[in-house]
Scaffold this motif. Structure first.
Motif, PDB file in Angstrom:
ATOM      1  N   ASP A 268       0.842  -1.200   0.000  1.00 46.12           N
ATOM      2  CA  ASP A 268       0.000   0.000   0.000  1.00 46.12           C
ATOM      3  C   ASP A 268       0.879   1.252   0.000  1.00 46.12           C
ATOM      4  O   ASP A 268       0.579   2.243  -0.695  1.00 46.12           O
TER       5      ASP A 268
ATOM      6  N   ARG B  23       2.291   1.634  -3.489  1.00 44.24           N
ATOM      7  CA  ARG B  23       1.335   2.226  -4.427  1.00 44.24           C
ATOM      8  C   ARG B  23       1.278   3.746  -4.259  1.00 44.24           C
ATOM      9  O   ARG B  23       1.226   4.495  -5.230  1.00 44.24           O
ATOM     10  N   GLY B  24       1.267   4.183  -3.007  1.00 47.18           N
ATOM     11  CA  GLY B  24       1.205   5.612  -2.764  1.00 47.18           C
ATOM     12  C   GLY B  24       2.452   6.343  -3.243  1.00 47.18           C
ATOM     13  O   GLY B  24       2.374   7.429  -3.828  1.00 47.18           O
TER      14      GLY B  24
ATOM     15  N   ARG C  23       1.045   4.376  -8.476  1.00 45.14           N
ATOM     16  CA  ARG C  23       0.411   3.281  -9.226  1.00 45.14           C
ATOM     17  C   ARG C  23      -0.633   2.618  -8.328  1.00 45.14           C
ATOM     18  O   ARG C  23      -0.437   1.531  -7.796  1.00 45.14           O
ATOM     19  N   THR C  24      -1.746   3.292  -8.131  1.00 42.66           N
ATOM     20  CA  THR C  24      -2.747   2.825  -7.167  1.00 42.66           C
ATOM     21  C   THR C  24      -3.473   1.564  -7.623  1.00 42.66           C
ATOM     22  O   THR C  24      -4.055   0.861  -6.797  1.00 42.66           O
ATOM     23  N   ASP C  25      -3.439   1.273  -8.917  1.00 42.78           N
ATOM     24  CA  ASP C  25      -4.163   0.107  -9.429  1.00 42.78           C
ATOM     25  C   ASP C  25      -3.256  -1.100  -9.652  1.00 42.78           C
ATOM     26  O   ASP C  25      -3.735  -2.137 -10.121  1.00 42.78           O
TER      27      ASP C  25
END
Length: 579
Positions: free
Chosen positions: A9, A12-13, A17-19
């Protein structure tokens, strides 16, 4: 190999690239050389990577590499720094054994629990790798709001002082404690102090860092509780001490880049070495840190194409450098050479081959097409390798468990615990090949013989059932001025029988069987060896040459290794079986 725990997580932050799924991250990181090792109990992904890329010891560093990999960032990035407000004064009383210091002020920090955990992990991983277990460099991170700076003189900026302290002198409350302790009491009574006591206990004066209120850090052992960093800390003082200025400066850079990735602002500090203090000769007595200067190295276009086996356009090479986080330029001469700018967090780029590796990774090693080399022969197994395999097969057929042990060891394991004196003419008594700057006290030299490795393994397996019959065909080395390299490298065959009825005869029978398999004539005349029982020890003579030793391991050696069953062992030169 270093292993770093990654909160996906957070990843991603930091990458935006949140997906991206965990599986996609695993695949992308594998392309960068980070191999998935499993998950922690808390659900963090663990990745192992080559120890050269120490800038990837945190989720922030991994995210930076991914952003370059995705093309979201390009070229060299150096964070802006504010002018210094703080000074670190180095007093002449600082121990000569640990004279150097560096640091930075970090403002605008916003750490949640995950961010704080990542910072602590980065600190400890740097200690274990580049810091050589804190011996070469140690990091202290403090809540700046709790540091009271005493001006060096009226009207000047606030400062802290790096100085020596009497072991039984000033007191402070260390982390994870509630009582005031002297440095000596920390080493004797605190768990962390006991762990790192050997780093300073022989000093006449201990390293210490003071502010206006007194002692608040005892490097390289432990920080004070007063300046402990929490999720509520918004401004940090980062200080590093050590034995090499270059090393601690680079460690500081990696920490600063990690905090900058979370939006913090880096502020310089002045380091002033007093008259009589040991200043770094290559930098002088007055420094401004952190040192975020870039480096520069060169590599030829032909060398890149030759090593990677690809015909590149010049702009394509520049693109690869930029996607590796570097900057490159070239001139249109007959032989194209790239001048490559290297960011200050890259401590691994020491040679043009490192630049070629970066081009290869940016291009994608998976994109390289395998082909036969343009030579008249193809690879094949070396005769020595064939012999090793044949000997292993023979040993396994005799009931031995085949082992692969470390080639590096310590003088304690190689000599002391086996009752052997270095520099003697017994098997294993040769002069050792010492490591100049060992990573750990457990690995300070190359082993001179293999039996200690077998005995150490038996020591770790006393909880398992007997019999335990183990053997190894492995590397040993010792100093030898007759060799061009001053080092004699050999392969030895070693076996050990550990059981209630282990005896000289049990080991001799297996040794005889190995020799018979290779048509070698074995003799075992009586000899003496300090690791074995007198009267139950013999030399291993194969085809007339004395090449090893066999016997029942001495009770003193068994007791030293907490072994409660007899052990008989043999060792000899592998090349004695060559035909």
């Amino acid at each position: 190999m270093p292993v770093v725990d990654i909160d996906t997580d957070e990843l991603r932050g930091l990458t935006g690239r949140t997906d991206t799924s965990d599986e996609e991250f695993k695949e992308d990181l594998f392309g960068l050389g980070l191999e998935f090792e499993g998950e922690t109990d808390d659900g963090l992904l663990q990745f192992e990577f080559a120890p050269d890329r120490l800038d990837r010891l945190s989720v922030e560093g991994v995210a930076r590499s991914l952003r370059y990999h995705y093309g979201d960032d390009r070229g060299v990035y150096v964070p802006e720094t504010n002018d210094p407000e703080w000074t670190i004064e180095v007093d002449e009383s600082v121990p000569d054994e640990r004279p150097y210091v560096t640091g930075a002020v970090v403002r605008g920090v916003d750490l949640d629990e995950s961010g704080l955990d990542s910072l602590i992990q980065l600190q400890e991983k740097l200690h274990a790798t580049m810091g050589r277990g804190r011996a070469k460099g140690a990091i202290g991170i403090h809540d700046l709001a709790m540091v009271k700076g005493a001006p060096l003189q009226e009207g000047s900026e606030p400062s802290i002082t790096y100085r020596g302290v009497d072991p039984d002198g000033d007191t402070f409350v260390p982390l994870d404690a509630n009582d005031e302790l002297t440095p000596n009491e920390v080493l004797a009574e605190h768990d962390t102090g006991e762990t790192y006591a050997d780093l300073v206990e022989d000093f006449d004066r201990y390293p210490a860092i003071y502010d206006e209120l007194g002692l608040f850090s005892f490097p390289p052992v432990i920080n004070g509780k007063r300046t402990e960093v929490t999720t509520g800390s918004r401004e940090l003082f980062v200080e590093l001490t050590g034995t090499d200025q270059w090393t601690i400066d680079r460690m500081c850079n990696i920490v600063c880049y990690a905090l900058s990735a979370r939006g913090a602002t880096i502020e310089e500090v002045e380091v002033q070495y007093a008259d009589g203090a040991t200043a770094p000769s290559e930098y002088g007595a007055e420094l401004v840190r952190p040192n975020l200067d870039t480096d520069e190295k060169s590599v030829g276009h032909d060398r890149i194409e030759t090593l990677l086996g690809i015909d590149f356009e010049r702009e394509e090479v520049v693109d690869c450098f930029e996607r590796a986080g570097l900057d490159a330029s070239y001139t249109l001469d007959e032989d194209v050479t790239y001048e490559v700018e290297i960011p200050p967090y890259r401590v691994d780029v020491l040679h043009p081959l490192d630049l070629v590796d970066d081009v290869g990774r940016a291009y994608g090693f998976d994109e390289l097409e395998p082909r036969y080399p343009d030579v008249g022969t193809v690879g094949g197994r070396h005769e020595r390798s064939r012999l090793e395999d044949a000997v292993r097969t023979s040993l396994v057929g005799l009931g031995f468990e085949d082992l692969l042990n470390f080639h590096m060891t310590s003088g304690t394991e190689n000599y002391d615990r086996m009752n052997v004196e270095p520099g003697t003419d017994v098997v294993g008594g040769g002069d050792p090949v010492e490591i100049t700057e060992p990573y750990s006290e457990e690995y300070t030299q190359l082993r001179t013989w293999a039996i200690p490795s077998l005995v150490m393994l038996l020591e770790r397996n006393t909880h398992n059932a007997y019999p335990q019959d183990v053997a190894e065909v492995g590397f040993v080395a010792e100093r030898d001025d007759a060799e061009n390299t001053n080092v004699a490298e050999r392969r030895h065959v070693a076996g050990a029988v550990a059981r209630r009825d282990a005896s000289y005869e049990a080991a001799k029978g297996r040794l005889q069987a190995v020799c018979d398999d290779f048509g070698a004539e074995l003799e075992t005349p009586r000899t003496e060896h300090p690791s074995f029982i007198d009267g139950r020890t013999a030399a291993v003579v194969i085809d007339g040459d004395a090449v090893g030793v066999i016997g029942e391991v001495h009770p003193a050696v068994l007791v030293e290794h907490d072994l409660e069953v007899p052990v008989a062992a043999f060792e000899f030169h592998l090349d004695a079986l060559e035909r």
